[in-house]
Design a protein around this motif. Structure first.
Motif, PDB file in Angstrom:
ATOM      1  N   ALA A  13       0.851  -1.193   0.000  1.00 12.76           N
ATOM      2  CA  ALA A  13       0.000   0.000   0.000  1.00 12.76           C
ATOM      3  C   ALA A  13       0.886   1.241   0.000  1.00 12.76           C
ATOM      4  CB  ALA A  13      -0.906   0.005   1.226  1.00 12.76           C
ATOM      5  N   GLN A  25      -6.752   1.091   1.987  1.00  9.76           N
ATOM      6  CA  GLN A  25      -5.940   0.086   1.289  1.00  9.76           C
ATOM      7  C   GLN A  25      -5.623  -1.093   2.203  1.00  9.76           C
ATOM      8  OE1 GLN A  25      -2.598   1.702  -1.130  1.00  9.76           O
ATOM      9  NE2 GLN A  25      -3.374   3.711  -0.540  1.00  9.76           N
ATOM     10  N   THR A  39       4.238  -0.961   3.400  1.00  2.84           N
ATOM     11  CA  THR A  39       3.667   0.346   3.051  1.00  2.84           C
ATOM     12  C   THR A  39       4.742   1.402   2.801  1.00  2.84           C
ATOM     13  OG1 THR A  39       3.523   1.042   5.366  1.00  2.84           O
ATOM     14  CG2 THR A  39       1.610  -0.117   4.448  1.00  2.84           C
ATOM     15  N   VAL A  68      -2.043  -5.468  -4.654  1.00  2.00           N
ATOM     16  CA  VAL A  68      -2.186  -4.022  -4.437  1.00  2.00           C
ATOM     17  C   VAL A  68      -3.662  -3.673  -4.521  1.00  2.00           C
ATOM     18  CG1 VAL A  68       0.115  -3.428  -5.316  1.00  2.00           C
ATOM     19  CG2 VAL A  68      -1.835  -3.451  -6.892  1.00  2.00           C
ATOM     20  N   TRP A  69      -4.028  -2.566  -3.879  1.00  2.00           N
ATOM     21  CA  TRP A  69      -5.420  -2.124  -3.900  1.00  2.00           C
ATOM     22  C   TRP A  69      -5.793  -1.609  -5.291  1.00  2.00           C
ATOM     23  CZ3 TRP A  69      -7.037   3.332  -3.585  1.00  2.00           C
ATOM     24  CH2 TRP A  69      -8.430   3.472  -3.512  1.00  2.00           C
ATOM     25  N   ARG A  70      -4.862  -0.830  -5.895  1.00  3.24           N
ATOM     26  CA  ARG A  70      -5.105  -0.259  -7.216  1.00  3.24           C
ATOM     27  C   ARG A  70      -3.774  -0.171  -7.952  1.00  3.24           C
ATOM     28  NH1 ARG A  70      -8.034   5.228  -6.658  1.00  3.24           N
ATOM     29  NH2 ARG A  70      -5.950   6.103  -6.817  1.00  3.24           N
ATOM     30  N   ARG A  73      -0.989   2.357  -7.217  1.00  2.86           N
ATOM     31  CA  ARG A  73      -0.239   2.257  -5.960  1.00  2.86           C
ATOM     32  C   ARG A  73       1.132   1.622  -6.219  1.00  2.86           C
ATOM     33  NH1 ARG A  73      -1.678   6.058  -3.685  1.00  2.86           N
ATOM     34  NH2 ARG A  73      -2.202   6.486  -5.844  1.00  2.86           N
ATOM     35  N   SER A  97      -4.330  -6.942  -8.662  1.00  2.00           N
ATOM     36  CA  SER A  97      -4.765  -5.578  -8.367  1.00  2.00           C
ATOM     37  C   SER A  97      -6.269  -5.650  -8.114  1.00  2.00           C
ATOM     38  CB  SER A  97      -4.464  -4.633  -9.534  1.00  2.00           C
ATOM     39  OG  SER A  97      -4.988  -3.349  -9.252  1.00  2.00           O
ATOM     40  N   THR A  99      -8.770  -3.388  -7.390  1.00  2.00           N
ATOM     41  CA  THR A  99      -9.737  -2.464  -8.008  1.00  2.00           C
ATOM     42  C   THR A  99      -9.959  -2.782  -9.482  1.00  2.00           C
ATOM     43  OG1 THR A  99      -9.074  -0.735  -6.462  1.00  2.00           O
ATOM     44  CG2 THR A  99     -10.241  -0.024  -8.435  1.00  2.00           C
TER      45      THR A  99
END
Length: 197
Positions: A13, A25, A39, A68-70, A73, A97, A99
């Motif tokens: 994140a 995240q 992070t 990863v969240w998006r 990132r 990923s 998202t």
């Protein structure tokens, strides 16, 4: 390729500024089953070195998955994203990923990744094409293309003349150039003088 029997999911994140929050995240990565999170806070996605990302990339082993969240990132450039995911794949490491729903453990995710790679290649060819067209147009208008010359033709002659009586380092310092520049100029002048008319 050898796959570890202890394959794990690792989350990464990142937020660009210190006052942004990682909670969204972190929560999504935890729900996705990540055993450990790395992070970076207050670091741009365009930064060459990110301690958290560097650490997770060192930790990953064949069979593991980076989550990863998006996509942004992981990185801001499409070329960087494609290169990084490709390097992971060659080491037997999967990528997810959340998202964008990209998951290289499934055929649909691999298809999306290959589309990204094709777009990155297309983007690179467009940039190269625009650069060549711009240089050709500049040359047609009589403009100098490339790095600006360190010295004017008059300064070149003055510097070469000064080298007859002064050390090259002193002359270079006087004209704010590297001694290599003067040596190159002297070599070109000698080559020009010895060339047949």
């Amino acid at each position: 390729m050898h796959t570890s029997n202890n394959a794990r999911k690792y989350g990464y994140a990142r937020v660009s500024t210190e006052d942004q929050n990682l909670d969204l995240q972190v929560s999504a990565l935890t729900r996705a089953g990540c055993v450990r999170l790395y992070t970076d806070k207050g670091i741009s996605g365009a930064a060459a070195s990110r301690p958290g990302l560097d650490a997770v990339l060192r930790k990953l082993k064949p069979g593991d998955t980076l989550v990863v969240w998006r996509l942004d990132r992981l990185g801001r450039s499409l070329r960087y994203l494609v290169d990084t995911i490709d390097k992971l794949g060659k080491k037997g490491i999967q990528f997810v990923s959340l998202t964008e729903n990209i998951d290289t453990t499934h055929s649909g995710g691999m298809l999306l990744f290959h589309m990204m790679a094709a777009l990155a290649e297309f983007e690179r060819s467009l940039i190269s094409e625009r650069t060549r067209a711009g240089m050709a147009a500049a040359k047609a208008r009589g403009r100098h293309v490339g790095r600006r010359r360190a010295l004017t033709p008059e300064q070149c002659l003055e510097a070469l003349h000064a080298m007859n009586s002064s050390p090259i380092e002193d002359v270079a310092a006087a004209y704010c150039v590297h001694p290599r520049t003067l040596r190159r100029m002297a070599g070109l002048r000698r080559a020009s003088a010895s060339a047949p008319a």
